[in-house]
Enzyme design. Structure first.
Site, PDB file in Angstrom:
ATOM      1  N   SER A 153       0.853  -1.179   0.000  1.00 15.39           N
ATOM      2  CA  SER A 153       0.000   0.000   0.000  1.00 15.39           C
ATOM      3  C   SER A 153       0.893   1.234   0.000  1.00 15.39           C
ATOM      4  O   SER A 153       1.757   1.365   0.865  1.00 15.39           O
ATOM      5  CB  SER A 153      -0.875  -0.042   1.258  1.00 15.39           C
ATOM      6  OG  SER A 153      -1.604   1.151   1.403  1.00 15.39           O
ATOM      7  N   LYS A 179      -1.271  -0.929  -4.272  1.00 17.44           N
ATOM      8  CA  LYS A 179      -2.468  -0.160  -3.881  1.00 17.44           C
ATOM      9  C   LYS A 179      -2.057   1.290  -3.684  1.00 17.44           C
ATOM     10  O   LYS A 179      -1.087   1.575  -2.983  1.00 17.44           O
ATOM     11  CB  LYS A 179      -3.033  -0.772  -2.596  1.00 17.44           C
ATOM     12  CG  LYS A 179      -4.006   0.079  -1.817  1.00 17.44           C
ATOM     13  CD  LYS A 179      -4.668  -0.761  -0.731  1.00 17.44           C
ATOM     14  CE  LYS A 179      -4.717  -0.042   0.599  1.00 17.44           C
ATOM     15  NZ  LYS A 179      -5.267  -0.899   1.671  1.00 17.44           N
ATOM     16  N   LYS A 181      -3.103   5.013  -2.311  1.00 19.82           N
ATOM     17  CA  LYS A 181      -4.041   5.799  -1.513  1.00 19.82           C
ATOM     18  C   LYS A 181      -4.508   6.973  -2.373  1.00 19.82           C
ATOM     19  O   LYS A 181      -3.677   7.607  -3.051  1.00 19.82           O
ATOM     20  CB  LYS A 181      -3.350   6.315  -0.247  1.00 19.82           C
ATOM     21  CG  LYS A 181      -3.025   5.210   0.744  1.00 19.82           C
ATOM     22  CD  LYS A 181      -4.294   4.668   1.368  1.00 19.82           C
ATOM     23  CE  LYS A 181      -3.979   3.694   2.489  1.00 19.82           C
ATOM     24  NZ  LYS A 181      -5.186   3.182   3.134  1.00 19.82           N
ATOM     25  N   ASP A 206      -7.350   3.051  -2.653  1.00 24.16           N
ATOM     26  CA  ASP A 206      -8.013   3.063  -1.342  1.00 24.16           C
ATOM     27  C   ASP A 206      -8.265   4.519  -0.950  1.00 24.16           C
ATOM     28  O   ASP A 206      -7.323   5.301  -0.802  1.00 24.16           O
ATOM     29  CB  ASP A 206      -7.120   2.371  -0.309  1.00 24.16           C
ATOM     30  CG  ASP A 206      -7.792   2.230   1.058  1.00 24.16           C
ATOM     31  OD1 ASP A 206      -8.923   2.712   1.228  1.00 24.16           O
ATOM     32  OD2 ASP A 206      -7.164   1.633   1.961  1.00 24.16           O
ATOM     33  N   GLU A 231     -11.193   0.690  -2.855  1.00 19.31           N
ATOM     34  CA  GLU A 231     -11.422   0.370  -1.448  1.00 19.31           C
ATOM     35  C   GLU A 231     -12.042   1.564  -0.718  1.00 19.31           C
ATOM     36  O   GLU A 231     -11.562   2.697  -0.842  1.00 19.31           O
ATOM     37  CB  GLU A 231     -10.070  -0.021  -0.829  1.00 19.31           C
ATOM     38  CG  GLU A 231     -10.137  -0.569   0.579  1.00 19.31           C
ATOM     39  CD  GLU A 231      -8.759  -1.043   1.065  1.00 19.31           C
ATOM     40  OE1 GLU A 231      -7.879  -1.317   0.223  1.00 19.31           O
ATOM     41  OE2 GLU A 231      -8.563  -1.123   2.292  1.00 19.31           O
ATOM     42  N   ASP A 256     -13.564  -1.795   3.575  1.00 18.03           N
ATOM     43  CA  ASP A 256     -12.623  -1.922   4.690  1.00 18.03           C
ATOM     44  C   ASP A 256     -13.361  -1.396   5.925  1.00 18.03           C
ATOM     45  O   ASP A 256     -14.066  -2.169   6.607  1.00 18.03           O
ATOM     46  CB  ASP A 256     -11.342  -1.131   4.358  1.00 18.03           C
ATOM     47  CG  ASP A 256     -10.325  -1.079   5.493  1.00 18.03           C
ATOM     48  OD1 ASP A 256     -10.613  -1.559   6.591  1.00 18.03           O
ATOM     49  OD2 ASP A 256      -9.215  -0.537   5.283  1.00 18.03           O
ATOM     50  N   LYS A 280      -9.613  -7.198   8.273  1.00 17.03           N
ATOM     51  CA  LYS A 280      -8.602  -6.835   9.269  1.00 17.03           C
ATOM     52  C   LYS A 280      -9.114  -7.368  10.590  1.00 17.03           C
ATOM     53  O   LYS A 280     -10.203  -6.957  11.043  1.00 17.03           O
ATOM     54  CB  LYS A 280      -8.441  -5.311   9.376  1.00 17.03           C
ATOM     55  CG  LYS A 280      -7.828  -4.666   8.147  1.00 17.03           C
ATOM     56  CD  LYS A 280      -7.707  -3.162   8.328  1.00 17.03           C
ATOM     57  CE  LYS A 280      -7.128  -2.515   7.084  1.00 17.03           C
ATOM     58  NZ  LYS A 280      -7.139  -1.036   7.170  1.00 17.03           N
ATOM     59  N   GLY A 308      -3.968  -4.457   6.407  1.00 15.06           N
ATOM     60  CA  GLY A 308      -2.932  -4.183   7.400  1.00 15.06           C
ATOM     61  C   GLY A 308      -3.175  -2.856   8.096  1.00 15.06           C
ATOM     62  O   GLY A 308      -3.974  -2.034   7.633  1.00 15.06           O
TER      63      GLY A 308
HETATM   64  O1  OSB Z   1      -7.003   1.597   4.900  1.00 14.51           O
HETATM   65  O2  OSB Z   1      -5.932  -0.202   4.603  1.00 14.51           O
HETATM   66  C1  OSB Z   1      -6.000   0.929   5.105  1.00 14.51           C
HETATM   67  C2  OSB Z   1      -2.736   1.831   6.825  1.00 14.51           C
HETATM   68  C3  OSB Z   1      -3.218   2.489   7.919  1.00 14.51           C
HETATM   69  C4  OSB Z   1      -4.571   2.639   8.085  1.00 14.51           C
HETATM   70  C5  OSB Z   1      -5.447   2.149   7.143  1.00 14.51           C
HETATM   71  C6  OSB Z   1      -4.979   1.477   6.035  1.00 14.51           C
HETATM   72  C7  OSB Z   1      -3.583   1.348   5.864  1.00 14.51           C
HETATM   73  C8  OSB Z   1      -2.966   0.735   4.693  1.00 14.51           C
HETATM   74  C9  OSB Z   1      -1.623   0.083   4.828  1.00 14.51           C
HETATM   75  O3  OSB Z   1      -3.445   0.788   3.590  1.00 14.51           O
HETATM   76  C10 OSB Z   1      -1.684  -1.237   5.484  1.00 14.51           C
HETATM   77  C11 OSB Z   1      -0.355  -1.863   5.810  1.00 14.51           C
HETATM   78  O4  OSB Z   1       0.500  -1.959   4.918  1.00 14.51           O
HETATM   79  O5  OSB Z   1      -0.158  -2.268   6.965  1.00 14.51           O
HETATM   80 MG    MG Z   2      -8.229   0.497   3.602  1.00 15.69          MG
END
Ligand code: OSB
Ligand code: MG
Length: 389
Positions: A153, A179, A181, A206, A231, A256, A280, A308
């Site tokens: 991500s 992925k 953001k 996401d 996402e 999510d 999660k 994650g």
């Molecule tokens: O929305 O999946 C998410 C990290 C922090 C809070 C929310 C998210 C995320 C990530 C990274 O997308 C997840 C990771 O690599 O641990």
């Molecule tokens: Mg997410």
């Protein structure tokens, strides 16, 4: 057609032997992130890590509460979780022996919310219980894979060039899915440029709830880029608007934030709010919620993958075990320890193979050693909860 999952009920297969917990140790420690991680809700520069260790029968098990310091991803914070564990959730497990993960969930059912706090205790107990029965956590949970597919991500960057540089690096490391953001002002054009440079990679985005249904026509432009999923585009607690949006989009929506429990996930499937779910274990309140989501999505033919929360190696090890279940058919946000940290709390560190897999450990429990020296060097506060007499 008989779905692989049609007869699955992974929670029913978990052991229910009574275990008398002697002590629960809480530790807070701060570890810096290699680089700050920016999303539509804000940025994280260092990680205040909340660990739980449960002790019984001369053994101990490790869990992690994945809450952040600020209530931006969800309402939970490290402090609310600390309060919930110290004053309610922890004591309720010490008063009488617990009968497996299902027994823990039952004991916690009357406490509303605080999913990440609840999950942290389930994680620690699952590691302990797997160790006591001398099996790897993955097998204890019903997982069968020897290695799990992983993606990465990438946070919002100051410039598109910096993002392209990170995409390049992570594709060459081997990650099977990238992925991005996104947020208003960092979306269509950015995705277009990444897609132009990488026409064939598995790519997803996401939004962490940065849009509303009024942005429907804007979001429809994402259909042009062959994304694996979009996402959590809409409100953190919404199912209905996501169902309306999904009808308008060709790209699958992945929930999510708003798939916040097995019940919410079931309602999302019924409403058609998504085509994919990110599981999660912290967000949903523990393995006793995550496993039924896995099972019901398998029955509904909805792919799932393991999300994650920038976890330390302890939370990461739990994610690997969970992702070893057969229904996790898409690459997880389970990156190498070195993606986020100079040094992890576990050894060996989590590594990613050149073809984008992480090995599932075969040692009992989480299957990694906790580096107790590094842990005590980094620990800021610690509490011990014991049974009251
Ligand atoms: O929305 O999946 C998410 C990290 C922090 C809070 C929310 C998210 C995320 C990530 C990274 O997308 C997840 C990771 O690599 O641990
Ligand atoms: Mg997410």
């Amino acid at each position: 057609m008989l779905l692989w999952s049609a007869m699955q009920n992974t929670v029913a297969n978990l052991p229910t032997d009574k275990v008398k917990l002697d002590r629960i140790t809480i530790r807070l420690l701060r570890i810096p992130l290699k680089e700050s991680f920016a999303t539509s809700f804000g940025r994280v520069d260092t990680r205040l890590i909340f660990l739980l260790e449960v002790h019984a029968e001369g053994e101990s098990g490790w869990g992690e509460v994945v809450a952040f310091e600020e209530p931006l991803y969800s309402y939970e914070t490290v402090q609310t979780a600390l309060h919930a564990v110290k004053d309610f959730l922890g004591p309720s497990l010490l008063s009488e022996p617990v009968s497996g993960l299902a027994g823990i969930a039952e004991r916690h059912e009357r406490f509303r919310g605080h999913n990440m706090a609840k999950a942290g205790l389930q994680l620690a107990f699952a590691d302990l219980s797997a160790k006591l029965s001398n099996q790897p956590l993955s097998r204890y949970l019903g997982g069968s894979k020897e290695r799990v597919a992983v993606g990465v991500s990438l946070g919002i960057q100051p410039t598109v060039d910096q993002l392209l540089d990170r995409v390049k690096r992570n594709v060459s490391v081997g990650y099977q899915r990238i992925k991005l953001k996104i947020m208003p002002g960092w979306d269509i054009d950015v995705v277009r440029q990444v897609r132009e440079h990488y026409p064939d990679i598995l790519l997803s985005v996401d939004a962490n709830s940065a849009y509303t249904l009024e942005d429907k026509d804007h979001l429809k432009q994402l259909d042009a880029f062959g994304l694996l999923m979009i996402e959590q585009p809409l409100y953190h607690d919404d199912l209905l608007d996501h169902a309306k949006l999904q009808k308008e989009l060709e790209t699958a929506i992945c929930l999510d934030e708003s798939a916040s429990s097995a019940r919410q996930a079931a309602q999302a499937l019924e409403l058609g709010s998504c085509g994919i779910i990110n599981i999660k274990v912290g967000r949903v309140g523990g393995y006793t919620e995550a496993l039924p989501i896995h099972d019901m999505c398998g029955a509904a033919n909805v792919p799932v993958w393991c999300g994650g929360m920038l976890e330390s190696g302890i939370g990461r090890a739990h994610n690997i075990a969970l992702a070893s279940l057969a229904g996790f058919t898409l690459p997880g946000d389970i990156s190498a320890s070195s993606r986020y940290f100079e040094k992890d709390l576990i050894s060996p560190e989590v590594t990613v193979s050149a073809d984008g897999f992480v090995e599932v450990p075969t040692e009992p429990g989480i299957g990694f050693e906790v580096d107790l020296d590094y842990l005590s060097a980094k620990t800021i506060s610690t509490w011990d909860l014991r049974p009251e007499f």
